[in-house]
Structures are given as C-alpha cells and as structure tokens.
Design a protein around this motif. Structure first.
Motif, PDB file in Angstrom:
ATOM      1  N   GLU A 290      52.016  47.769  46.555  1.00 13.70           N
ATOM      2  CA  GLU A 290      50.635  47.756  47.438  1.00 13.70           C
ATOM      3  C   GLU A 290      49.773  47.795  46.275  1.00 13.70           C
ATOM      4  O   GLU A 290      48.290  47.066  46.664  1.00 13.70           O
ATOM      5  N   THR A 291      49.583  48.281  45.777  1.00 13.11           N
ATOM      6  CA  THR A 291      48.284  47.929  44.846  1.00 13.11           C
ATOM      7  C   THR A 291      48.054  47.077  44.466  1.00 13.11           C
ATOM      8  O   THR A 291      46.915  46.170  43.599  1.00 13.11           O
ATOM      9  N   LYS A 292      49.104  46.855  43.514  1.00  9.06           N
ATOM     10  CA  LYS A 292      49.645  45.268  42.889  1.00  9.06           C
ATOM     11  C   LYS A 292      48.979  44.062  43.490  1.00  9.06           C
ATOM     12  O   LYS A 292      48.202  42.888  43.191  1.00  9.06           O
ATOM     13  N   LEU A 293      49.167  44.143  44.847  1.00  8.72           N
ATOM     14  CA  LEU A 293      48.972  42.780  46.062  1.00  8.72           C
ATOM     15  C   LEU A 293      47.742  42.979  46.085  1.00  8.72           C
ATOM     16  O   LEU A 293      46.887  41.985  46.352  1.00  8.72           O
ATOM     17  N   GLY A 294      46.812  43.862  46.875  1.00  9.76           N
ATOM     18  CA  GLY A 294      45.609  44.312  46.671  1.00  9.76           C
ATOM     19  C   GLY A 294      44.776  44.136  45.227  1.00  9.76           C
ATOM     20  O   GLY A 294      43.531  43.320  45.771  1.00  9.76           O
ATOM     21  N   LYS A 295      44.924  44.374  44.239  1.00 10.09           N
ATOM     22  CA  LYS A 295      44.320  44.041  43.145  1.00 10.09           C
ATOM     23  C   LYS A 295      44.251  41.932  43.320  1.00 10.09           C
ATOM     24  O   LYS A 295      43.071  41.873  43.035  1.00 10.09           O
ATOM     25  N   SER A 296      45.766  41.680  43.185  1.00  8.92           N
ATOM     26  CA  SER A 296      45.967  40.549  42.636  1.00  8.92           C
ATOM     27  C   SER A 296      44.643  39.614  43.722  1.00  8.92           C
ATOM     28  O   SER A 296      44.698  38.497  43.450  1.00  8.92           O
ATOM     29  N   GLY A 297      44.746  39.637  45.301  1.00  7.76           N
ATOM     30  CA  GLY A 297      44.664  39.012  46.253  1.00  7.76           C
ATOM     31  C   GLY A 297      42.262  39.444  45.948  1.00  7.76           C
ATOM     32  O   GLY A 297      42.123  38.294  46.419  1.00  7.76           O
ATOM     33  N   SER A 298      41.736  40.289  45.657  1.00  3.68           N
ATOM     34  CA  SER A 298      40.843  40.798  45.860  1.00  3.68           C
ATOM     35  C   SER A 298      39.826  40.098  44.238  1.00  3.68           C
ATOM     36  O   SER A 298      38.581  40.059  43.693  1.00  3.68           O
ATOM     37  N   SER A 299      41.117  40.139  42.630  1.00  2.00           N
ATOM     38  CA  SER A 299      40.710  39.939  41.329  1.00  2.00           C
ATOM     39  C   SER A 299      40.633  38.199  40.929  1.00  2.00           C
ATOM     40  O   SER A 299      41.411  37.372  42.176  1.00  2.00           O
ATOM     41  N   THR A 300      39.601  37.908  40.162  1.00  7.05           N
ATOM     42  CA  THR A 300      39.335  36.188  40.430  1.00  7.05           C
ATOM     43  C   THR A 300      40.404  35.918  38.831  1.00  7.05           C
ATOM     44  O   THR A 300      40.768  37.225  37.951  1.00  7.05           O
ATOM     45  N   PRO A 301      40.596  35.074  38.385  1.00  9.49           N
ATOM     46  CA  PRO A 301      41.405  35.174  36.987  1.00  9.49           C
ATOM     47  C   PRO A 301      41.348  35.012  36.045  1.00  9.49           C
ATOM     48  O   PRO A 301      41.131  35.440  34.972  1.00  9.49           O
ATOM     49  N   ALA A 302      39.398  34.929  35.631  1.00 14.33           N
ATOM     50  CA  ALA A 302      38.982  35.693  34.602  1.00 14.33           C
ATOM     51  C   ALA A 302      39.226  37.065  34.796  1.00 14.33           C
ATOM     52  O   ALA A 302      38.992  37.524  32.784  1.00 14.33           O
ATOM     53  N   SER A 303      39.285  37.976  35.276  1.00 11.81           N
ATOM     54  CA  SER A 303      39.596  39.559  34.542  1.00 11.81           C
ATOM     55  C   SER A 303      41.259  39.627  34.343  1.00 11.81           C
ATOM     56  O   SER A 303      42.022  40.648  34.374  1.00 11.81           O
ATOM     57  N   ASN A 304      41.932  38.628  34.435  1.00 11.47           N
ATOM     58  CA  ASN A 304      44.004  38.485  34.508  1.00 11.47           C
ATOM     59  C   ASN A 304      43.525  38.152  32.452  1.00 11.47           C
ATOM     60  O   ASN A 304      44.770  38.254  32.252  1.00 11.47           O
TER      61      ASN A 304
END
Length: 455
Positions: A290-304
């Motif tokens: 759930e933490t991964k889904l919430g983080k990927s939904g709010s993050s931008t491609p530059a943060s990865n």
C-alpha cells in the motif's frame, strides 16, 4: 463571627493601601523577559529553524580577515578556548558567529584548514550540549554551515557531533530539539561519510526514545535519497537490520519512514529487498504494498531517477510502442466473382476476412428499419446467385465427370464455394481443397484411359 472577620480583613487592607506597603504574597507574579532569553522556556516561532530559513540564518555572520596560515591557526585556537572555557554565554555566541564567518572568508585553500577545524570538536560538542537554547541554536547553525561548505571533508567532525546532537532531540525545549534536527538533516544531506551510518542505525536499533528512533529513521531515508550507492553498500548489513527493525517498530511514524525507505532500498538492491519481504508477516507485506502504491501514485517520473545507471529492476514498467491497428472494411458482394483473379499474396487477407466474417454495422438507417420480409428474401436470393457466379468463374474447368457433379451437394452450389450459416464465403481454404480434389479425379481418369488404351 464571619462578618466580624471580614470587617477586620477589610480594615487591614485599607491600612496597608493607605500606608503604601502591600504584602508580597498579594502581588501577582510576572515572568521576566530575561527568562525567555536564557533558554529556560520554549522559544518563539521566529527563533525556530526550518529547511526554508536555514540558509538565511546561516548568513548572519561577521566578516573575518585572515591572510596567512598562522593567523588561521591562532584564530581557531582562540575561538576554541572561548567556546570551552568562557562562562559568558554572549561571548560564546559571538565566537560561534565568528567561526561561521571563517567558513565563508576563503581560507579553505590553506593546508592547516582541515586540521584546525577538526581541533574544534571538543568545543563544538560542549556548545551543542549547552543548557542555554540560544547557544545550542547558534552551535547548530555553525555546524550546518561547516557541513555545507566542507561537504565530505566535514565527515570526521560530523562523526563526533552526531551523538551530542541526538541527545538534544530528547529535550522538551522546542528551539533546542528543532535546531538539532535541522542540523542533522543538513549534515546527512551535504556530508557523505560512511562512518556516520552505524551511529544513525544504532539509534534505530537500540534507542528507547520513540522520538530518536523516528528522527533516525528519517535520516536513513534521506541517505537512500541522496547518497551514492557505493557508500551505501559499505554498511549494507546494518542498514538492512535498521530498516527491518523500523518496519516492526512500535511507533507509527517510525514504521512509515521505514516503509518508505524499504522501497528506496528495493530500487538499489532488489534481490535483498525481496528476501526481506518474505520475512514479514501478511499484514506488514500488505502495508508495504500500500505504501508503494501511494508513493507511485503521487510521485513524478523525475523522482524515480537512479544515480547508479539506467538499468531497470524487475517489476519496472516501460512504455512500449502500440502495434498498428488493423482496419476492417465490409467486403463488396458485387465483386465476389473477381476473387479468382486475385494474386496469391492477397489470399491470406481473404482467408482472415472469411474466418472473422463481415463486421456488423452498428449504424442503423431508417431504410433498414422499414425493410420488409420480402426484401430480405430477395436480397438473399441475389447474394446466393452472386456466390454461384463466383464459384463458376473460380473453377478452372467446367467439364467434369458425373461423379463430381453429384459431390456438389444439394442446393446446386459449386465445389469452390460453400455457403456458411452467415452466408459469407470461406475463401481460399475451400478453393484449395476443391482444387486438390479436382486434380485427384483427373489423375484417376487419366490412368483409367491409359489402361483402356493399353488393353
């Protein structure tokens, strides 16, 4: 008796007011402004440090003029002596500001600079652990300025100052614990020194304070965000233990920071992270996902973006080009007789179209809605006649044996054309089977004729 007592107390108060001497117990107590300045009470919001105003407060320093290495050594010795031995807190604050100005006066090219600064470790430790909030605040500002300017060269001194700074995180005075926290974040951000990692991880593993464990879990997340992978890999085992301990921690905020750190750790060391995931129970695995889904939904491609290269780990998604779409068109029944003249390269398309059938038209017109049953039967007869014509054109020879005519089946349809339930030709597959049967029959007839002639 009650009224007499009230009268007596009233007369006493009147006499004391008239004489100008009041009892000290009757006077309200007032807190002096000097108590606030001494640091015994929590500071105001203007004195609190933050990530936004840290650089602005660091710039509050006097101009220092140093022209030689000898002057640099003397300045550091005198400053360290004031910070260690002076009882006047105002002199200590002034010495800290002078030391902060030394970082920006351009003396880092001297060979004695690093050695002289590292010699101030005991003085800075004493200032960081001071009981006065203003001294602690100025000491944290000076340490943050030194880390900002010296970067990784500040590592040996930062290793000695982390433990005193962690002790200030437990203080209830807001100016002191917030200043220590901001200073630690600046050290972790600007100074990548591998010997600092065990000090931070030990606080997560062994500290009894929930505040200290939470702050150190935040610093570990910052390490995975900023530091180079080669430095992180030197202390990989203790980082894994601290992440695992943080996920199982009793404090909710510590668990949150550790779950976010886990997915940063997963980006660099995928196999180790997956093995760690198997050691958790079902509920913790669910929280991690759930933490991964919430983080990927709010993050931008530059943060990865990874600092170690462009290699994608397992589970990473890549945008693939879409295959070209195939447009389907409704075949023209009036041209069915010309199918036999098409080249061989066009036959697979005809076969595919025949298998899938004619696409159904979704748009309905008023004329189709009003079509009667007689019109439908008439169209079916015309379609069947067109199919017969196409079968006759497609056949190579119309002269066949009577046995072939009997194999055409009931209804008078030709061998090359068969009517399906949908009324659409089956195409080249039926034509091929018909052609093979014709060739077989012709061979048999030719053999029979040869035998008769020989006899």
């Amino acid at each position: 008796s009650l009224s007499e007592n009230q009268n007596k107390t009233g007369t006493r108060l009147a006499k004391s007011r008239s004489s100008g001497t009041l009892n000290k117990r009757s006077m309200p107590l007032k807190k002096s402004a000097s108590a606030h300045r001494r640091g015994g009470l929590a500071g105001t919001d203007s004195e609190l440090l933050s990530e936004d105003n840290l650089d602005e407060h660091i710039k509050d320093y006097p101009t220092i003029d140093i022209g030689s290495a000898r002057e640099l050594v003397d300045f550091c010795n005198s400053t360290g002596d004031i910070l260690e031995n002076s009882d006047d807190w105002e002199k200590r604050i002034k010495a800290l500001k002078d030391l902060r100005g030394l970082m920006f006066c351009g003396v880092d090219h001297f060979k004695e600079f690093k050695q002289s600064v590292n010699g101030l470790s005991r003085a800075l430790e004493k200032c960081v652990k001071d009981l006065r909030s203003q001294v602690v605040r100025e000491a944290c500002l000076t340490v943050a300025a030194m880390s900002t300017e010296m970067n990784n060269a500040f590592g040996p001194l930062a290793e000695k100052l982390l433990t005193p700074l962690f002790s200030q995180l437990l203080i209830n005075v807001k100016v002191m614990n917030v200043s220590a926290h901001i200073c630690c974040r600046r050290i972790v951000t600007c100074t990548q020194y591998s010997k600092m990692v065990p000090i931070i991880c030990d606080s997560v593993l062994k500290s009894k304070s929930a505040m200290c464990r939470k702050r150190c879990a935040e610093y570990i997340e910052l390490i995975f965000q900023v530091w180079d992978v080669n430095i992180i890999s030197k202390n990989l085992s203790i980082l894994e233990a601290s992440i695992k301990s943080g996920i199982n921690d009793a404090d909710s905020e510590t668990r949150t920071f550790s779950r976010q750190t886990y997915w940063l750790y997963h980006e660099y060391f995928t196999k180790n992270a997956e093995n760690m995931m198997k050691t958790f129970d079902t509920s913790k695995q669910k929280m991690l996902r759930e933490t991964k889904l919430g983080k990927s939904g709010s993050s931008t491609p530059a943060s990865n973006t990874l600092r170690r290269g462009t290699k994608l780990g397992p589970g990473s998604s890549a945008t693939l080009p879409k295959p070209p779409s195939i447009s389907k068109s409704t075949p023209d029944l009036s041209q069915l007789g010309k199918v036999a003249t098409l080249p061989r390269s066009a036959k697979p398309a005809t076969r595919t179209m025949a298998r899938q059938g004619a696409p159904k038209s979704t748009a309905s017109s008023p004329a189709n809605d009003k079509m009667s049953a007689a019109d439908v039967r008439r169209q079916r007869r015309e379609r069947s006649q067109t199919q017969r014509i196409g079968g006759v054109i497609k056949s190579k020879s119309t002269v066949l044996s009577p046995s072939l005519d009997s194999r055409r089946g009931s209804g008078g349809t030709s061998l090359g054309v068969k009517k399906s339930k949908s009324g659409v030709l089956r195409g080249d597959r039926d034509a091929r089977s018909t052609r093979q049967s014709k060739e077989g029959v012709c061979v048999c007839v030719w053999v029979w004729v040869c035998v008769c002639v020989c006899v």
